[in-house]
Design a protein around this motif. Structure first.
Motif, mmCIF file in Angstrom:
data_model
loop_
_atom_site.group_PDB
_atom_site.id
_atom_site.type_symbol
_atom_site.label_atom_id
_atom_site.label_comp_id
_atom_site.label_asym_id
_atom_site.label_seq_id
_atom_site.Cartn_x
_atom_site.Cartn_y
_atom_site.Cartn_z
ATOM 1 N N UNK A 164 35.198 110.376 26.016
ATOM 2 C CA UNK A 164 36.013 111.244 25.171
ATOM 3 C C UNK A 164 36.668 110.421 24.069
ATOM 4 N N UNK A 165 36.897 111.071 22.931
ATOM 5 C CA UNK A 165 37.618 110.453 21.823
ATOM 6 C C UNK A 165 38.934 111.197 21.636
ATOM 7 N N UNK A 166 40.038 110.452 21.564
ATOM 8 C CA UNK A 166 41.359 111.059 21.425
ATOM 9 C C UNK A 166 41.971 110.679 20.076
ATOM 10 N N UNK A 167 42.725 111.610 19.500
ATOM 11 C CA UNK A 167 43.374 111.384 18.215
ATOM 12 C C UNK A 167 44.794 111.940 18.262
ATOM 13 N N UNK A 168 45.690 111.302 17.515
ATOM 14 C CA UNK A 168 47.047 111.817 17.336
ATOM 15 C C UNK A 168 47.467 111.500 15.911
ATOM 16 N N UNK A 169 48.172 112.412 15.277
ATOM 17 C CA UNK A 169 48.602 112.204 13.901
ATOM 18 C C UNK A 169 49.966 112.848 13.699
ATOM 19 N N UNK A 170 50.756 112.210 12.854
ATOM 20 C CA UNK A 170 52.092 112.721 12.554
ATOM 21 C C UNK A 170 52.404 112.452 11.095
ATOM 22 N N UNK A 171 52.862 113.461 10.387
ATOM 23 C CA UNK A 171 53.277 113.270 9.011
ATOM 24 C C UNK A 171 54.706 112.742 8.999
ATOM 25 N N UNK A 172 55.064 111.915 8.012
ATOM 26 C CA UNK A 172 56.414 111.308 7.977
ATOM 27 C C UNK A 172 57.481 112.287 7.509
ATOM 28 N N UNK A 173 57.438 113.488 8.048
ATOM 29 C CA UNK A 173 58.430 114.517 7.734
ATOM 30 C C UNK A 173 58.732 115.250 9.038
ATOM 31 N N UNK A 174 59.303 116.420 8.933
ATOM 32 C CA UNK A 174 59.567 117.227 10.129
ATOM 33 C C UNK A 174 58.352 118.055 10.513
ATOM 34 N N UNK A 175 57.187 117.655 10.032
ATOM 35 C CA UNK A 175 55.968 118.415 10.300
ATOM 36 C C UNK A 175 55.550 118.280 11.755
ATOM 37 N N UNK A 176 54.614 119.113 12.219
ATOM 38 C CA UNK A 176 54.191 119.075 13.624
ATOM 39 C C UNK A 176 53.449 117.792 13.982
ATOM 40 N N UNK A 177 53.323 117.591 15.290
ATOM 41 C CA UNK A 177 52.452 116.552 15.825
ATOM 42 C C UNK A 177 51.082 117.162 16.064
ATOM 43 N N UNK A 178 50.046 116.406 15.744
ATOM 44 C CA UNK A 178 48.676 116.874 15.924
ATOM 45 C C UNK A 178 47.990 116.012 16.983
ATOM 46 N N UNK A 179 47.336 116.676 17.941
ATOM 47 C CA UNK A 179 46.562 115.981 18.961
ATOM 48 C C UNK A 179 45.156 116.569 18.970
ATOM 49 N N UNK A 180 44.181 115.749 19.337
ATOM 50 C CA UNK A 180 42.814 116.249 19.431
ATOM 51 C C UNK A 180 42.021 115.403 20.411
ATOM 52 N N UNK A 181 41.025 116.023 21.027
ATOM 53 C CA UNK A 181 40.072 115.301 21.864
ATOM 54 C C UNK A 181 38.686 115.843 21.544
ATOM 55 N N UNK A 182 37.720 114.937 21.430
ATOM 56 C CA UNK A 182 36.328 115.308 21.194
ATOM 57 C C UNK A 182 35.533 114.938 22.436
ATOM 58 N N UNK A 183 34.825 115.919 22.984
ATOM 59 C CA UNK A 183 33.963 115.693 24.138
ATOM 60 C C UNK A 183 32.602 116.322 23.837
ATOM 61 N N UNK A 184 31.630 115.460 23.630
ATOM 62 C CA UNK A 184 30.303 115.965 23.289
ATOM 63 C C UNK A 184 30.341 116.746 21.987
ATOM 64 N N UNK A 185 29.899 117.988 22.028
ATOM 65 C CA UNK A 185 29.874 118.827 20.825
ATOM 66 C C UNK A 185 31.147 119.657 20.688
ATOM 67 N N UNK A 186 32.117 119.442 21.598
ATOM 68 C CA UNK A 186 33.341 120.245 21.578
ATOM 69 C C UNK A 186 34.529 119.416 21.114
ATOM 70 N N UNK A 187 35.491 120.137 20.479
ATOM 71 C CA UNK A 187 36.720 119.491 20.023
ATOM 72 C C UNK A 187 37.887 120.431 20.269
ATOM 73 N N UNK A 188 38.942 119.876 20.859
ATOM 74 C CA UNK A 188 40.177 120.638 21.121
ATOM 75 C C UNK A 188 41.290 120.055 20.260
ATOM 76 N N UNK A 189 42.002 120.938 19.538
ATOM 77 C CA UNK A 189 43.125 120.528 18.695
ATOM 78 C C UNK A 189 44.383 121.216 19.208
ATOM 79 N N UNK A 190 45.459 120.453 19.328
ATOM 80 C CA UNK A 190 46.754 121.005 19.718
ATOM 81 C C UNK A 190 47.790 120.594 18.699
ATOM 82 N N UNK A 191 48.550 121.573 18.216
ATOM 83 C CA UNK A 191 49.601 121.313 17.230
ATOM 84 C C UNK A 191 50.939 121.658 17.870
ATOM 85 N N UNK A 192 51.840 120.688 17.901
ATOM 86 C CA UNK A 192 53.134 120.887 18.553
ATOM 87 C C UNK A 192 54.258 120.822 17.511
#
Length: 234
Positions: free
Chosen positions: A206-234
């Motif tokens: 699996x490939x995992x990702x996390x990203x955050x903008x330097x503001x009050x914006x949400x946190x972004x998470x993602x995981x890629x497994x094979x041909x599928x990708x799940x994104x979660x925004x908090x």
């Protein structure tokens, strides 16, 4: 982006060429050239900006929070500078490749080009048709072009669509150059069989990702497994 009146992208290429030319020719070498362009502050040589003065304005996608924030004239100017910065980097890379040719080592040198993230619309980039941008985990933020050249082993103009991560570079290049790595666990995979595309079965991790903008914006998470990708925004 300037040093002693020189454009920093040009400085990077000049130093890279100097290294290649003055290297110990009896030893292999590793050269890392981290061009800053295109990146803020948005500056470019005036002649290159003028070259793109007729570049039409490209609107920011409506779903992007930056849509309609920037005045049209400001955004158009930024996009022209962005194009000029990319043009400057392209010329700089050409000088480095020419140095390899001049030294007679181009055929036996692995050249790898890639970006660390997708572009930022506020600075003139356009990631479409991919969704999102830098500081997000949508495809526009994490999927970037990667080009590898080793003409002695890799067929010209060949393509591969396997999912790779920057973490794969260490084991892949180590295998290609016959370097034995230590027994310490490595997150990346050896993708060197990509040169024999039929022998590479693809990523089984699996490939995992996390990203955050330097503001009050949400946190972004993602995981890629094979041909599928799940994104979660908090």
């Amino acid at each position: 982006v300037r040093r002693d009146g020189q454009y920093l992208t040009d400085v990077h290429s000049e130093e890279a060429v100097r290294f290649i030319t003055n290297r110990d020719k009896d030893k292999p070498f590793f050269l890392y050239v981290p061009f800053l362009a295109p990146h803020s502050p948005m500056e470019a040589p005036k002649n290159l900006i003028k070259k793109y003065s007729d570049r039409p304005l490209v609107s920011i996608p409506k779903e992007n929070p930056l849509h309609n924030i920037f005045p049209a004239n400001h955004l158009k100017r930024t996009q022209q500078v962005y194009a000029a910065m990319v043009d400057s980097m392209d010329k700089a890379i050409g000088r480095v490749l020419n140095a390899l040719d001049d030294e007679g080592i181009a055929d036996n040198t692995i050249v790898l080009f890639l970006s660390d993230n997708g572009g930022f619309y506020g600075f003139g980039a356009d990631n479409r048709p991919l969704r999102g941008e830098k500081m997000t985990v949508f495809e526009g933020g994490i999927r970037v072009p990667a080009i590898i050249r080793w003409s002695d082993y890799i067929p010209k103009a060949s393509t591969n669509h396997q999912v790779l991560s920057v973490m794969d570079l260490l084991p892949t290049l180590a295998n290609a150059t016959k370097i034995n790595l230590s027994s310490r666990p490595i997150e990346g995979i050896n993708a060197w069989p990509l040169k024999k595309q039929s022998s590479f079965k693809g990523r089984d991790k699996d490939l995992f990702f996390v990203a955050e903008q330097p503001t009050a914006s949400p946190l972004y998470y993602a995981v890629i497994r094979g041909e599928w990708k799940l994104v979660q925004v908090i």
